[in-house]
Design a protein around this motif. Structure first.
Motif, PDB file in Angstrom:
ATOM      1  N   TYR A   1       0.816  -1.214   0.000  1.00 55.09           N
ATOM      2  CA  TYR A   1       0.000   0.000   0.000  1.00 55.09           C
ATOM      3  C   TYR A   1       0.846   1.260   0.000  1.00 55.09           C
ATOM      4  N   LEU A   2       2.022   1.227   0.633  1.00 59.79           N
ATOM      5  CA  LEU A   2       2.921   2.367   0.538  1.00 59.79           C
ATOM      6  C   LEU A   2       3.389   2.571  -0.903  1.00 59.79           C
TER       7      LEU A   2
ATOM      8  N   ALA B   1       0.474   3.987  -2.801  1.00 60.74           N
ATOM      9  CA  ALA B   1       0.282   5.414  -2.525  1.00 60.74           C
ATOM     10  C   ALA B   1       1.273   6.251  -3.324  1.00 60.74           C
ATOM     11  N   PHE B   2       2.506   5.769  -3.426  1.00 64.12           N
ATOM     12  CA  PHE B   2       3.530   6.489  -4.187  1.00 64.12           C
ATOM     13  C   PHE B   2       3.168   6.552  -5.666  1.00 64.12           C
TER      14      PHE B   2
ATOM     15  N   SER C   1       0.139   8.806  -6.322  1.00 59.27           N
ATOM     16  CA  SER C   1       0.522  10.221  -6.218  1.00 59.27           C
ATOM     17  C   SER C   1       1.256  10.677  -7.472  1.00 59.27           C
TER      18      SER C   1
ATOM     19  N   GLY D   1      -4.386   7.963  -3.615  1.00 59.29           N
ATOM     20  CA  GLY D   1      -3.086   7.803  -2.968  1.00 59.29           C
ATOM     21  C   GLY D   1      -3.178   7.997  -1.467  1.00 59.29           C
ATOM     22  N   ALA D   2      -3.954   9.003  -1.039  1.00 58.54           N
ATOM     23  CA  ALA D   2      -4.160   9.218   0.393  1.00 58.54           C
ATOM     24  C   ALA D   2      -4.876   8.023   1.011  1.00 58.54           C
TER      25      ALA D   2
ATOM     26  N   LEU E   1      -2.412   5.265   1.506  1.00 52.05           N
ATOM     27  CA  LEU E   1      -1.551   5.586   2.647  1.00 52.05           C
ATOM     28  C   LEU E   1      -2.233   5.215   3.962  1.00 52.05           C
ATOM     29  N   CYS E   2      -3.528   5.466   4.047  1.00 52.43           N
ATOM     30  CA  CYS E   2      -4.282   5.061   5.245  1.00 52.43           C
ATOM     31  C   CYS E   2      -4.264   3.543   5.426  1.00 52.43           C
TER      32      CYS E   2
ATOM     33  N   ALA F   1      -1.986   1.563   4.462  1.00 49.53           N
ATOM     34  CA  ALA F   1      -0.632   1.122   4.812  1.00 49.53           C
ATOM     35  C   ALA F   1      -0.404   1.123   6.318  1.00 49.53           C
TER      36      ALA F   1
ATOM     37  N   SER G   1      -7.626   3.241   8.574  1.00 48.40           N
ATOM     38  CA  SER G   1      -7.878   2.629   7.270  1.00 48.40           C
ATOM     39  C   SER G   1      -9.346   2.294   7.095  1.00 48.40           C
TER      40      SER G   1
END
Length: 391
Positions: free
Chosen positions: A9-10, A13-14, A17, A47-48, A51-52, A54, A63
């Motif tokens: 998930y990280l 998110a990258f 983004s 993406g946000a 991040l949640c 993750a 999350s």
């Protein structure tokens, strides 16, 4: 295995983004494409959300509540961007409604129903977006291929979400093993593939629409809003490949004393005369007819089907209406001469017909202007002006 989900998930998110930044950069290069701003917001919001997800191990409610709410808001923004793209009114409250309903209480259900609810709401937005794109597949009479492809991709994703919403109560997942479940891994892969393809398609879709707009703009006379000579020549080429029409008429118009109007009253007044004629002629022809400004003060209309009676009636109606509409311009000096010809029972050679109508137009000029001259109806094998009738 426990660290796999946060890492995925990280990374997601990258990547999301980056897609958001990419679409935002394209929008900054062409702010006319307003839909790109909304689609950039889609990927930033998604993406946000990733991040949640993750940080589910550390803060579970982050999350469950915000991760899923942001996912639903991303779907709402996708639908909104499609609305902007197709020119429909934006409905921001509806776009936010799914995430608001989720945050207001749906998140309290057990994990199976949470999966079902998020999938069902996502599917509603995706179906709405796909329907809008299916309805919108033409710009200036030309099909946008990418809009159909994008619509099908979104529709397929909606179908998957609906199937997941139905199957969710039967999935082998629970709160304690969710992060290590095969469901999460395959769901991430499925969403990653969809989002990557979607980002590419949305950027391509906006670019293709911009190219079509510019192509259409290159075929339009900016002063009158009518097709220009280039568009007329394309119509001539298309007519060569078309099936024979019952009968086709060509009307050639030339504004009388136009040089005098420009010299005496100025080019701004001349431009107003041209614009008024364009509006008058458009109002007095059918939507199926083609009307073009082919240069200076010269215009041409292609009427199909049209016989001698209807062609002359339209030409006379335009001539008389223009005198009335332009009476307040150039001290009433603006009038128009018209040459008319009709071809019956043959595939129209519009270039040849235009030359015949031009000959009739010159006759109208020579006989005193402000009149309609008819170059008699022609049939297959006929040539030249068969008869000339002043109206």
């Amino acid at each position: 295995m426990i660290a796999l989900a946060p890492t995925l998930y990280l990374f997601g998110a990258f990547m999301l983004s980056l897609l958001g930044v990419f679409l935002y950069a394209i929008w900054r290069g062409d702010e006319e494409a307003e839909e790109l701003w909304w689609w950039a917001a889609v990927f930033a919001t998604a993406g946000a959300s990733a991040l949640c997800y993750a940080f589910r191990n550390e803060v579970e409610w982050l999350s469950i509540i915000f991760g899923n709410a942001l996912t639903l808001w991303a779907c709402g923004l996708l639908w909104t961007g499609i609305l902007v793209f197709v020119g429909e009114p934006v409905r921001p409250l509806l776009a936010l409604l799914g995430g608001v309903i989720w945050a207001a209480g749906l998140w309290r259900a057990d994990i199976h129903f949470r999966i079902s609810e998020v999938s069902a709401i996502s599917a509603i937005y995706e179906v709405a977006a796909a329907v809008q794109l299916f309805r919108y597949n033409r710009i200036g009479g030309q099909r946008l291929v990418v809009s159909r492809v994008t619509a099908w991709i979104i529709a397929l994703q909606a179908g998957f979400e609906i199937a997941l919403a139905i199957a969710a109560p039967f999935l082998a997942v629970d709160e304690t093993s969710f992060l290590t479940s095969p469901y999460l891994k395959y769901r991430f892969l499925e969403l990653s593939g969809f989002i990557a393809v979607l980002g590419f398609l949305l950027a391509t879709l906006s670019k293709e629409r911009l190219a079509k707009r510019r192509e259409v703009a290159a075929m339009i006379d900016p002063l009158t809003g009518l097709p220009n000579r280039r568009a007329f020549e394309r119509a001539v080429e298309r007519a060569k490949r078309s099936a024979p029409a019952p009968s086709t008429a060509v009307l050639v118009f030339d504004l009388d004393n136009f040089k005098y109007i420009n010299d005496r009253f100025g080019h701004a007044e001349g431009d107003r005369v041209l614009a008024v004629f364009g509006a008058t002629a458009t109002r007095n022809t059918r939507s199926s007819d083609m009307l073009a400004r082919i240069g200076g003060e010269e215009f041409v209309a292609i009427l199909s089907p049209a016989d001698r009676t209807s062609a002359l009636a339209i030409a006379e109606r335009i001539r008389s209406a223009f005198i009335h509409d332009a009476a307040h311009l150039a001290d009433g000096a603006a009038t128009v001469s018209v040459g008319v010809t009709v071809l019956e029972d043959a595939t129209p050679d519009l270039a040849a017909m235009t030359r015949v109508a031009d000959d009739a137009l010159y006759r109208a000029k020579a006989e005193g202007r402000n009149r309609v001259i008819f170059a008699g109806a022609q049939r297959r094998g006929d040539a030249g002006i068969l008869s000339v009738t002043a109206r």
